[in-house]
Write a protein that holds these residues in place. Structure first.
Motif, short mmCIF file in Angstrom:
data_model
loop_
_atom_site.label_atom_id
_atom_site.label_comp_id
_atom_site.label_asym_id
_atom_site.label_seq_id
_atom_site.Cartn_x
_atom_site.Cartn_y
_atom_site.Cartn_z
N GLN A 119 0.83 -1.20 0.00
CA GLN A 119 0.00 0.00 0.00
C GLN A 119 0.88 1.27 0.00
O GLN A 119 2.09 1.21 0.14
CB GLN A 119 -0.92 0.00 1.22
N THR A 120 0.22 2.40 -0.13
CA THR A 120 0.90 3.69 -0.24
C THR A 120 1.15 4.29 1.13
O THR A 120 0.39 4.07 2.07
CB THR A 120 0.04 4.65 -1.08
N THR A 159 8.84 6.22 -7.63
CA THR A 159 8.43 5.65 -6.34
C THR A 159 7.93 6.74 -5.38
O THR A 159 7.02 6.51 -4.59
CB THR A 159 9.60 4.89 -5.69
N VAL A 201 3.10 12.63 -9.52
CA VAL A 201 2.90 11.26 -9.09
C VAL A 201 2.72 10.40 -10.33
O VAL A 201 2.36 10.90 -11.40
CB VAL A 201 1.66 11.12 -8.16
N ASN A 212 3.36 4.10 -10.33
CA ASN A 212 4.15 3.27 -9.42
C ASN A 212 4.51 4.02 -8.13
O ASN A 212 5.33 3.53 -7.34
CB ASN A 212 5.43 2.82 -10.11
N THR A 213 3.91 5.17 -7.91
CA THR A 213 4.25 5.96 -6.73
C THR A 213 3.75 5.27 -5.46
O THR A 213 2.57 4.92 -5.34
CB THR A 213 3.63 7.37 -6.83
N ARG A 214 4.66 5.06 -4.51
CA ARG A 214 4.33 4.42 -3.24
C ARG A 214 4.38 5.40 -2.06
O ARG A 214 3.81 5.13 -1.01
CB ARG A 214 5.32 3.28 -2.97
N ILE A 215 5.15 6.47 -2.22
CA ILE A 215 5.24 7.49 -1.17
C ILE A 215 4.78 8.82 -1.77
O ILE A 215 5.37 9.31 -2.73
CB ILE A 215 6.68 7.65 -0.64
N GLU A 216 3.71 9.37 -1.22
CA GLU A 216 3.21 10.67 -1.65
C GLU A 216 3.46 11.67 -0.55
O GLU A 216 2.97 11.51 0.58
CB GLU A 216 1.71 10.61 -1.96
N VAL A 244 -4.15 3.11 1.01
CA VAL A 244 -3.17 3.77 1.85
C VAL A 244 -2.98 2.95 3.12
O VAL A 244 -3.96 2.58 3.77
CB VAL A 244 -3.60 5.21 2.22
#
Length: 841
Positions: free
Chosen positions: A50-51, A80, A91, A94-98, A118
């Motif tokens: 999850q993010t 990422t 974003v 494949n973005t995992r950290i916002e 999330v």
């Protein structure tokens, strides 16, 4: 990867979040929590792909954090690691950290309360206690309790925080502490500022001294943009010809390129002097700094619920803030901090700063909570929104048409309010955008909203060109420069947000009239009328006063709408910073909804008569008035009662006897209440009588048309209606007007004092062993014992003690002054007399 202090506690943090769904991380500035923690948790099994959302308090900090995290992974932002901030986002799939600003999360929760996908929300720099962070935390806690099937983990990270208090909010969450790694910072104290002394010359002098005595770059903390500008100008002049020094202002309104120049390392061979607000306190790392100059001040907005306005106050920072600022000098090597206050003053500073939620305008919070469908007391807060400010916010939202009362008396969101809540701006501007669209001037409304959000487009954020917002609008339409481009970009975003609604026909208004109408939609309480032709003072629709601080072209205008006003500590009236001229003819058309018709009855103080007129009003401002030939009896009665409340009960024909009657009842009522009983006696104090005028006074006002008529009313008869039978009889029995003393005289009691006073000549009490009592023996009177000439010789509530201990001395004095009068040796067996001597002597 370089070792950072936070690395030592990462195992403990992983374990805490594996065992619990919430944790608190305390780490000082420079420990590396922002750039290490999200990456360290990204591969945890409980995250399950999850993010992670990480909140930052400012746009610059969010963007810088995302870039640093991406660089640690050897990637570009948007892979990422990505970010979302106002006007910008990067974003990807494949973005995992916002990394997001705090307001972004609150709005995302409204659209997706369960935060699907999330697994962890990180609140970075939570010690700053911004309003958006507190709101986002309250909504997140509520959402995960009610809407999540899978756990949503929360991590609150802070530089300095009362960790145990926050842990308690999170159900006794574990607290992980990193000691950090700080090089020693030498503190150099200054002298206290003299009253009225400006801070800028001291700052300039200290910076020049630091550049001479120390090496490395200098970070200067100043309270606001105005001080930054003045210090920058003075240093530019003082450092002329010094090519080795770069002056870099740093505050939230600067362009991205200017902000980057301030936080990046100085080029080889050069030193930087960064002039910053508290934006540089904790959430940004400024490379190369080993000297800090701290003015010890911060400018904070404070909302006044009484006026509905926010004023800026320049305040001393807390000790926690001072520690964080000083720590900026010890990141890489031993440093120096010049504090422009004394060591003694430092000990008097507050330990921590005050949370924004306790001092801010809460209109945005109230709108978001109404959209969420809750009242503040239904959520968990570290500090609950103050009731007065929250009530003021709800009143504003009602005026803007966002809230209405439900059948059960509570507040509910209207369709218009729902549309307002979906726009990412203050409710005032959201209302203006929607009304502008309905009026057919959506594009202009978007331009105006962008101008107001971005504050000013003058070079360097300077105020200039007068207060007229129309001049800024023309500059936006015709000008160039980075500031203009930023406002245009925001205006385009606002226009895109409005495209979803049905287009309205073009309004039959020219630009100036449309601009004034738009601002009046946003600020109906700040419609203003000039108090004196050509003067700088104006009265606002909310009843407050404001004025121009210096001559301005708008002072020729009889009506204004004020977009920005405020004042600093010590200023008596609000200052007008930005406004537009308003044609009062708009109240017949586009602004007709703001006009209320009221029939008013007012007293002409000079003539002492009641005058009735029909007024057309905009708030407290009277547009027009016309006499009313007939008076509505209900309104007439209310006006008369309002006059009595304003002038007081002395308008009526009070006599000493009536005041005594009032005091007698008050005494008996108080005696019963003091005994813990329920009193039968009514409250007839002035305050209670004023509160109940409708009950006892209103029925007798039929013939009152002049002030003198009040004194002709039969007040005794009116008050008598407040005392039902048999209370009048009990009043005479328990609180008699007079009592009979041993001499046979009837002596009046004075109930204006407590306890009541019986003033009686000493000789008339001979033979009386104890002090008289009233109220069925519950109240001892106070005796004022008088000489034959009625001068006081003793005050007592214990007559027996007076006879036994004091009478002999008093007798000697009285016998010398009044030798013809009777002064027995034993007063208890002597005959009382109202004469010089008893009869027969």
């Amino acid at each position: 990867m370089n070792s950072l202090p936070i690395d030592e506690v990462l195992p403990a943090l992983r374990q805490a979040l594996q065992q619990r769904d919430e944790a608190v991380l305390e780490a000082p500035p420079g420990a590396g929590k922002t750039t290490r923690v999200p990456l360290a948790l990204l591969g945890e099994a409980w995250l399950a792909g999850q993010t992670i959302i990480m909140l930052e308090p400012r746009r610059l900090a969010a963007r810088a954090a995302a870039e640093r995290l991406a660089s640690e992974l050897g990637e570009r932002v948007g892979e990422t690691v990505g970010y979302r901030i106002r006007l910008d986002s990067k974003v990807g799939p494949n973005t995992r950290i916002e990394v997001v600003t705090e307001g972004i999360l609150a709005r995302r929760l409204q659209d997706d309360p369960a935060l699907e996908g999330v697994g962890l929300v990180i609140f970075d720099e939570f010690h700053e206690r911004s309003l958006d962070a507190d709101l986002a935390l309250a909504l997140t806690l509520n959402a995960r309790q009610l809407l999540r099937d899978e756990p949503l983990k929360l991590l609150l990270m802070s530089a300095t925080l009362e960790g145990q208090r926050l842990s308690a909010l999170l159900d006794e969450a574990p607290v992980v502490r990193s000691e950090g790694r700080m090089h020693p910072v030498e503190q150099r104290w200054g002298r206290p500022l003299a009253p009225g002394e400006r801070i800028e010359p001291r700052v300039v002098q200290t910076v020049l001294q630091a550049l001479q005595d120390e090496r490395g770059s200098v970070l200067v903390f100043l309270p606001g943009q105005a001080e930054i500008r003045r210090v920058n100008e003075a240093l530019t002049e003082q450092l002329e010809g010094r090519g080795d020094i770069l002056l870099c202002p740093l505050h939230g309104e600067l362009e991205l390129a200017q902000q980057r120049a301030a936080i990046e390392p100085a080029p080889a061979g050069l030193r930087k002097v960064v002039l910053a607000t508290n934006i540089a306190e904790t959430s940004l790392t400024i490379e190369g700094v080993r000297v800090v100059v701290d003015a010890g001040l911060a400018r904070v907005p404070r909302f006044d619920p009484g006026s509905g306005m926010t004023r800026l106050e320049t305040r001393r920072i807390s000790r926690a803030s001072a520690t964080q600022r000083a720590g900026r000098a010890g990141r890489l090597e031993p440093g120096v901090c010049y504090r422009l206050w004394s060591e003694e003053q430092h000990g008097q500073l507050a330990a921590y700063g005050e949370a924004e939620i306790l001092q801010a305008d809460l209109a945005g919070v109230a709108l978001q909570l109404a959209r969420w469908g809750v009242e503040p007391d239904e959520l968990a807060w570290l500090d609950r929104p103050p009731a007065a400010a929250y009530g003021q916010a709800q009143a504003l939202l009602e005026r803007l048409g966002a809230l209405q009362r439900s059948e059960h008396g509570g507040w509910q969101l209207t369709r218009h309010g729902q549309a307002m809540a979906e726009l990412p701006v203050h409710p005032r501007l959201a209302h203006m955008l929607l009304r502008g669209q309905a009026l057919g001037v959506a594009a202009l409304a978007a331009d105006v909203a962008a101008l107001l959000v971005e504050r000013d487009i003058q070079p360097g954020g300077q105020r200039g060109g007068g207060a007229d917002l129309a001049l800024r609008l023309h500059q936006l339409q015709d000008g160039r420069g980075a500031g203009v481009q930023r406002v245009r970009q925001m205006a385009r975003q606002f226009r895109s947000l409005l495209r979803g609604a049905a287009a309205a026909p073009a309004a039959e208004l020219d630009e100036q009239h449309a601009l004034a109408a738009l601002l009046a939609f946003a600020y109906p309480d700040r419609v203003a009328r000039q108090r004196r032709e050509g003067g700088g003072g104006y009265r606002l629709a909310n009843g407050r006063a404001a004025q121009f601080g210096e001559p301005d072209q708008l002072m020729k205008e009889p009506w204004l709408v004020i977009a920005e006003l405020g004042s600093h500590q010590g200023q008596r009236e609000e200052r007008i910073y930005r406004a537009v001229a308003l044609d009062a003819a708009l109240f017949e058309g586009a602004l007709a909804e703001q006009v209320a018709v009221r029939d008013e009855l007012e007293w002409d103080e000079r003539e002492g008569v009641l005058r009735a007129e029909r007024q057309r009003r905009v708030g407290e401002l009277v547009l027009s008035r016309e006499p009313l030939p007939t008076l509505d009896e209900e309104a007439r009665g209310k006006a008369l009662l309002a006059l009595v409340r304003r002038k007081g009960l002395e308008l009526l024909a009070w006599t000493p006897e009536l005041r005594q009657w009032q005091a007698r009842i008050g005494l008996l009522r108080q005696l019963e209440l003091d005994a813990g009983d329920t009193s039968d006696w009514p409250d007839v104090s002035d305050a209670a009588l004023l509160a109940r005028l409708e009950d006892w006074l209103l029925p007798y006002l039929g013939k009152v048309t002049r002030l003198v008529h009040f004194a002709q009313l039969d007040l005794a008869a009116m008050l008598a209606t407040l005392l039902p039978w048999p209370l009048p009889q009990r009043l005479e029995e328990q609180a008699p007007v007079a009592v009979t003393v041993p001499s046979g005289s009837r002596i009046r009691l004075d109930y204006s004092e407590q306890p009541p006073v019986l003033a009686v000549r000493l000789q008339e009490l001979f033979g009386l062993a104890d002090t008289p009592r009233i109220a069925a023996g519950r109240q001892v009177v106070k005796l004022h014992l008088l000489s034959p000439a009625r001068r006081p010789v003793q005050v007592t509530q214990d007559l027996a003690s007076f006879w036994a201990n004091t009478y002999a001395e008093v007798k000697k004095d009285l016998k010398g002054r009044y030798p013809k009068h009777y002064w027995p040796d034993d007063p208890l067996i002597a005959e009382p007399t109202a004469r010089a001597k008893p009869r027969g002597q």
